[in-house]
Design an enzyme around this catalytic site. Structure first.
Site, PDB file in Angstrom:
ATOM      1  N   ASP A   1      90.167  -0.439  57.143  1.00 40.24           N
ATOM      2  CA  ASP A   1      91.288   0.418  57.537  1.00 40.24           C
ATOM      3  C   ASP A   1      91.741   0.126  58.973  1.00 40.24           C
ATOM      4  OD1 ASP A   1      93.140   2.427  57.118  1.00 40.24           O
ATOM      5  OD2 ASP A   1      91.668   3.925  56.494  1.00 40.24           O
ATOM      6  N   ASP A  30     100.185   5.847  53.047  1.00 34.04           N
ATOM      7  CA  ASP A  30      99.365   6.282  51.907  1.00 34.04           C
ATOM      8  C   ASP A  30     100.178   6.828  50.738  1.00 34.04           C
ATOM      9  OD1 ASP A  30      97.236   5.609  53.436  1.00 34.04           O
ATOM     10  OD2 ASP A  30      96.396   7.635  53.580  1.00 34.04           O
TER      11      ASP A  30
HETATM   12  C1  GLA Z   1      93.806   5.852  55.590  1.00 28.75           C
HETATM   13  C2  GLA Z   1      93.943   4.922  54.376  1.00 28.75           C
HETATM   14  C3  GLA Z   1      93.609   5.697  53.118  1.00 28.75           C
HETATM   15  C4  GLA Z   1      92.202   6.267  53.205  1.00 28.75           C
HETATM   16  C5  GLA Z   1      92.041   7.114  54.467  1.00 28.75           C
HETATM   17  C6  GLA Z   1      90.590   7.490  54.708  1.00 28.75           C
HETATM   18  O1  GLA Z   1      94.760   6.853  55.567  1.00 28.75           O
HETATM   19  O2  GLA Z   1      95.228   4.381  54.309  1.00 28.75           O
HETATM   20  O3  GLA Z   1      93.743   4.885  51.968  1.00 28.75           O
HETATM   21  O4  GLA Z   1      91.287   5.202  53.202  1.00 28.75           O
HETATM   22  O5  GLA Z   1      92.509   6.422  55.616  1.00 28.75           O
HETATM   23  O6  GLA Z   1      90.434   8.248  55.874  1.00 28.75           O
END
Ligand code: GLA
Length: 410
Positions: A154, A209
């Protein structure tokens, strides 16, 4: 004669060069088709533990998901302790994973799964757990020790870190640790990874997301239809992102929300169809322990999965769009095509797919195709017999076809 020192120097230089050459490539052959599996985040966020993961794995054996190809079981954020231990190692939370991660990985491996984990290129993960920055090689060795096969990496708390440097460092660390790992780059498309990530990771997120709705937007999160649209608009000047995907390197429009609250069964079917056409990684994000038969049927539809996993590895693209209808096309092996027609309106509509209208896209149109309706599981006849197909579609519903090449007929 060369002195001992010269020989030593040559030796050191040669092994350095070899090491550099070796680490300048990612693990090849691991994701020749888009990875398939399950990830904990969309439904469970940081509320994960061993019992849940074992329950998920057992259910995926029973409901046919594993045998349909969903082999990666991936922990997302929240698996670790808030601090590293005295050696600087990451520590799985003992309350959540009382037997440690090697034990869990063994359980999964024994049942034909592969084990995925989550890390972050910054100082902290998005949920505030320790990031990997500055510990990449040490952490990669731990992952290898635990039997990790997939790393989602990430981008939180990275401040001014350069994305190419950060992801290259982790790739090289994984490589040095020696265990083949699918490297999933979760950089949200910020630095346009499709332009540079092919040799670094096997897949890269293209957007913020996904959340569980059709086209809602909440800050930087959005429903699957918004993400779908972005696959066509993130690369101005050319078509969409489709030219950047191929065997071993995939655009990742994020994990699926199929079967989750806020999405109807019709929308789940459409979401799945379009992720199949996009050659997207098919990472389920629902509670697979408690699914309706309808959702099981969607997630395990062999023909939709076959289009997604097609060996050509072509990402589909949108070839037509108006206010009511979108048509998406994917080139498949053997001269076949995947065609997905979406009723993008808010009304129930008679929706028509007229093949000849799009003959420019069907490279060899002096051919006849057998029309396979994937969701009906029926052959409809040939494109000669049926120059168009019309179906009554619910709002946001799709028709999904495979045009099977028959022969030249004209
Ligand atoms: C980010 C990523 C998500 C998830 C969260 C976890 O937002 O894009 O897919 O992994 O972190 O905290």
């Amino acid at each position: 004669m060369r002195s001992k020192f010269t020989k030593l120097l040559i030796g050191v230089c040669a092994s350095f060069a070899l090491g550099a050459a070796a680490s300048a490539q990612k693990f090849e052959g691991l994701a020749e088709t888009p990875p398939m599996g399950w990830n904990s985040w969309n439904t469970f966020a940081t509320n994960i533990n061993e019992e849940l993961i074992i329950g998920v794995a057992d259910s995926m054996v029973e409901n046919g998901m594993r045998d349909a190809g969903y082999i990666y079981i991936n922990l997302d954020d929240g698996w670790m302790m808030r601090e590293r231990d005295e050696n600087g190692d990451l520590v799985p939370d003992p309350e959540k994973f009382p037997n440690g991660l090697k034990h869990l990985a063994d359980y999964l491996h024994e049942r034909g799964f592969k084990f995925g984990i989550y890390g972050d290129a910054g100082r902290k993960t998005c949920a505030g757990y320790p990031g990997n920055q500055g510990h990449e090689y040490q952490d990669a060795r731990k992952y290898a020790e635990w039997g990790v096969d997939y790393l989602k990496y990430d981008w939180c708390s990275t401040e001014s870190r350069d994305a190419v440097e950060a992801y290259t460092t982790m790739r090289d660390a994984l490589y040095a640790a020696g265990r083949p790992v699918v490297f999933s780059m979760c950089e949200w498309g910020t630095a346009e990874p499709w332009l540079w990530a092919e040799d670094i990771g096997h897949l890269w997120r293209t957007t913020g997301d996904i959340i569980s709705c059709y086209d809602c937007v909440q800050e930087w999160s959005m429903g699957w239809k918004k993400i779908l649209d972005l696959q066509m608009s993130l690369n101005p000047g050319i078509n969409g992102l489709e030219g950047y995907a191929g065997p071993g390197h995939w655009n990742d429009p994020d994990m699926m929300e199929v079967g989750n609250h806020g999405i109807s069964d019709v929308e789940s079917k459409s979401h799945f169809s379009l992720w199949a056409i996009l050659a997207a990684p098919l990472i389920a994000g629902n509670d697979v322990r408690e699914m309706t038969p309808q959702i099981v049927d969607i997630l395990t539809n062999e023909e939709a999965i076959a289009m997604n996993q097609d060996a050509l590895g072509k990402q589909g693209t949108r070839i037509y769009q108006d206010d009511e209808k979108e048509i998406w096309l994917k080139y498949l092996e053997g001269g076949d095509f995947g065609v997905c027609v979406l009723n993008a309106s808010e009304e129930k509509r008679e929706t028509t797919m007229e093949w000849a209208q799009f003959q420019n896209h069907f490279a060899t149109w002096n051919t006849s195709y057998e029309i396979r309706d994937v969701w009906a599981g029926a052959n409809l006849g040939t494109t000669d017999e049926h120059p168009e197909v019309t179906q009554l579609l619910e709002p946001h519903e799709v028709m999904l076809f495979r045009l099977n090449f028959i022969e030249s007929t004209k």
